[in-house]
Design an enzyme around this catalytic site. Structure first.
Site, short mmCIF file in Angstrom:
data_model
loop_
_atom_site.label_atom_id
_atom_site.label_comp_id
_atom_site.label_asym_id
_atom_site.label_seq_id
_atom_site.Cartn_x
_atom_site.Cartn_y
_atom_site.Cartn_z
N GLY A 178 0.82 -1.20 0.00
CA GLY A 178 0.00 0.00 0.00
C GLY A 178 0.86 1.25 0.00
N CYS A 218 5.10 -6.32 1.82
CA CYS A 218 5.46 -4.90 1.80
C CYS A 218 4.76 -4.16 2.94
CB CYS A 218 5.15 -4.29 0.43
SG CYS A 218 5.95 -2.67 0.17
N TYR A 219 3.74 -3.35 2.65
CA TYR A 219 3.00 -2.68 3.71
C TYR A 219 2.46 -3.70 4.70
CZ TYR A 219 -0.43 0.35 6.03
OH TYR A 219 -1.16 1.06 6.97
N HIS A 257 7.89 -7.82 -3.26
CA HIS A 257 6.61 -8.18 -3.90
C HIS A 257 6.76 -9.50 -4.68
CE1 HIS A 257 4.20 -4.53 -3.18
NE2 HIS A 257 5.39 -3.93 -3.14
N GLU A 296 4.44 -11.20 -5.95
CA GLU A 296 3.41 -11.30 -6.98
C GLU A 296 3.84 -10.68 -8.30
OE1 GLU A 296 2.39 -7.39 -4.81
OE2 GLU A 296 3.45 -9.27 -4.44
N SER A 331 -15.96 -3.79 -29.09
CA SER A 331 -14.91 -3.12 -29.87
C SER A 331 -14.26 -4.05 -30.89
CB SER A 331 -13.82 -2.59 -28.93
OG SER A 331 -13.10 -3.68 -28.37
N GLY A 332 -14.45 -5.35 -30.72
CA GLY A 332 -13.77 -6.32 -31.57
C GLY A 332 -12.50 -6.85 -30.95
N GLY A 333 -12.10 -6.28 -29.81
CA GLY A 333 -10.93 -6.76 -29.10
C GLY A 333 -11.26 -7.96 -28.24
N VAL A 334 -10.23 -8.47 -27.57
CA VAL A 334 -10.38 -9.68 -26.76
C VAL A 334 -11.38 -9.47 -25.63
CG1 VAL A 334 -9.17 -11.31 -25.27
CG2 VAL A 334 -8.01 -10.37 -27.28
N ASP A 335 -11.25 -8.37 -24.90
CA ASP A 335 -12.02 -8.19 -23.68
C ASP A 335 -13.52 -8.08 -23.96
OD1 ASP A 335 -9.43 -7.96 -22.74
OD2 ASP A 335 -9.48 -5.77 -22.76
N SER A 336 -13.90 -7.18 -24.84
CA SER A 336 -15.32 -7.00 -25.10
C SER A 336 -15.92 -8.22 -25.79
CB SER A 336 -15.57 -5.74 -25.93
OG SER A 336 -14.98 -5.84 -27.20
N SER A 337 -15.12 -8.92 -26.61
CA SER A 337 -15.64 -10.10 -27.30
C SER A 337 -15.92 -11.24 -26.31
CB SER A 337 -14.64 -10.57 -28.36
OG SER A 337 -14.44 -9.59 -29.35
N LYS A 397 -5.61 -9.80 -18.68
CA LYS A 397 -5.75 -10.14 -20.09
C LYS A 397 -5.50 -11.62 -20.37
CE LYS A 397 -6.00 -7.44 -23.06
NZ LYS A 397 -7.11 -6.81 -23.82
#
Length: 520
Positions: free
Chosen positions: A55, A82-83, A169, A171, A223-229, A376
């Site tokens: 944080g 960390c924090y 970190h 991660e 949009s035609g991209g990965v996420d919205s599709s 992603k």
């Protein structure tokens, strides 16, 4: 969710959801809760382990996140990061101070207690990622040092209390043994079972969408991209033909994108797709605007107005005016969310994304964002489980505000046309070199800088184009790609020879951090 979980308490780190993602990669279910969550809220998740995130605050400040220190008395295997290490130190009787020498970026750590299960099968000398300005100087009673750098405490533990903590970190991709350390925490200390898969996510998400929408209708910002599709396919699986996908030409799409996306998605995904040419509307609102945050917010507002208009039109055409198109589906991902606003903890805002921070405070449509806790590569895995075509899933990310955030300064039709041509050359040559699927993102940026050149023995005074290519796992951190000189040479030569108006090409060699992937 009936599955036992790892609960991650978010103290505001930019990397909090990255912890959850690393855990899910091990097929262990994880959930992120705000650090202010009550003991009852934590226990309701059936936790088998607890992780305290990093944080931006100092534990000794008056405005430190108000987390309940009783979480350290739950008897759960607990890992502070960390924090989180400083929180444990501060609340259990140790001392934390502002470090005389801060540690940011790569650091070398020496493990001094190799007998701990947390460091099992991990080298004694570690290359890690640090990001802290405070340090623990006095350990709490019962704790001992487990790791250190040349400057500071890097790890502490109290196995009797089942509490371990590291200052670095694990991660983050740059910590080479980070995943191994998290696996040790999950399987050796929490005794987790690797029984959570993306299929669980699909089933639970489809069921939740079906319950939320009921008999209503939804439109999807496609949009035609990965996420919205992927978001569209998930919602379509839940409510079928009551989903209408809307693809908007906002005037800042890639070259020929408006026609290519329509052809691709109708044929390959079988979605009900409506195309709306709103390019003039967007460009008129963006005229004269140079501030990147303002650009994003304008695009967000215009998108919502377009979708509100389209929702009404859908009802009119259906003849069912008693129905309600109440839901707007977006392919928002967690990097968009965490950079735009503090969602689950006091994280710092980096920039607004048009589909998060750019949305107007009052809008008629309610949001469905089925992917907002994912990254992603997780979305691509889910798309594969949904049996979506590879050419859709393998597309490089493209920002929601489109070329608007790759044109620095004022957006004009002339400048959009210049960047469309330059971007098309970059993508084409990256594909010709066989590098497209090896690179996270590759694109062109049009700079508000003109310089003198000479072409055909004549003086030119034209724009500068920047080329950007980065490697990343999730968009949270990124390294610039050392593209082969021949590829850069071809890209540069084509841009300056084929695009009147650009006479200089530069290559961006900035990583994230300190930069962001996009320029705005």
């Amino acid at each position: 969710m009936d599955t036992a979980s790892i609960v991650i308490l978010d103290f505001g780190s930019q990397y909090t959801q990255l912890i959850a993602r690393r855990i899910r990669e091990q097929n262990v279910f994880s959930v992120v809760l705000p650090c202010t969550a009550s003991i009852a809220e934590i226990q309701a998740q059936k936790p088998i382990g607890l992780i305290l995130s990093g944080g931006p605050c100092s534990v000794y400040d008056s405005d430190a996140p108000p987390a309940d220190a009783k979480i350290l008395d739950l008897g759960l295997p607990t890992l502070g990061i960390c924090y989180g290490l400083q929180f444990i130190t501060h609340h259990l009787g140790g001392k934390v101070r502002s470090a005389p020498k801060r540690e940011y970026g790569h650091a070398e750590v020496s493990v001094v207690d190799k007998d701990l299960p947390l460091f099992a099968d991990i080298p004694a000398d570690l290359s890690v990622w640090m990001s802290h300005g405070d340090e623990a100087i006095d350990l709490p009673p019962g704790f001992h040092l487990t790791a250190k750098t040349s400057n500071a405490v890097a790890g502490i533990a109290n196995p009797e209390k089942k509490i371990w903590a590291v200052q670095f970190h694990p991660e983050v991709h740059h910590t080479k043994q980070g995943t191994a350390l998290l696996r040790n925490f999950l399987f050796k200390l929490c005794k987790a079972a690797p029984d959570w898969t993306p299929q669980h996510f699909i089933e639970s998400t489809v069921a939740a969408i079906r319950e939320k929408v009921g008999d209503g209708h939804a439109i999807c910002a496609l949009s035609g991209g990965v996420d919205s599709s992927v978001a569209a396919v998930l919602v379509h699986r839940a409510i079928g033909d009551r989903l209408t996908c809307v693809f908007v030409d906002n005037g800042v799409l890639r070259k020929n994108e408006f026609f290519k996306v329509q052809e691709n998605l109708r044929a390959k995904l079988g979605l009900n797709l409506v195309a709306v040419d709103a390019s003039g509307r967007f460009l008129s609102k963006l005229a004269g605007v140079t501030d990147p945050e303002t650009k994003r917010k304008i695009i967000g507002r215009e998108f919502i107005e377009v979708f509100d208009d389209e929702a009404h039109r859908i009802l009119e055409q259906s003849g069912n005016l008693n129905s309600e198109v109440a839901w707007l589906v977006q392919g928002t991902l967690y990097p968009d969310v965490i950079e735009s606003s503090s969602v689950k903890g006091p994280s710092q805002t980096i920039k607004s994304h048009h589909n998060v921070g750019g949305l107007p405070e009052t809008m008629k449509l309610k949001l469905i964002e089925p992917l907002r806790d994912l990254f992603k590569d997780e979305v691509r895995r889910i798309g594969r489980d949904l049996q979506m075509p590879a050419d859709i899933l393998e597309r490089q990310p493209f920002p929601g505000p489109g070329l608007a955030v790759r044109i620095l300064g004022e957006i004009t039709p002339e400048r959009v046309a210049l960047l469309q041509e330059a971007d098309d050359i970059v993508v084409t040559e990256i594909k010709n070199a066989g590098l497209y699927q090896q690179i996270w993102q590759s694109f062109a940026v049009l700079l508000p800088v003109k310089s003198v050149g000479v072409m055909g023995d004549q003086r030119t005074y034209a724009y500068t184009c920047a080329v950007r290519a980065v490697h990343s796992e999730d968009g949270m951190t990124a390294d610039w790609v050392p593209l082969p000189y021949e590829v850069l040479k071809t890209i540069s030569s084509r841009i300056v020879n084929e695009i009147p108006g650009i006479n200089r090409v530069v290559y961006d060699i900035t990583s994230k951090p300190p930069g962001t992937i996009e320029w705005e």
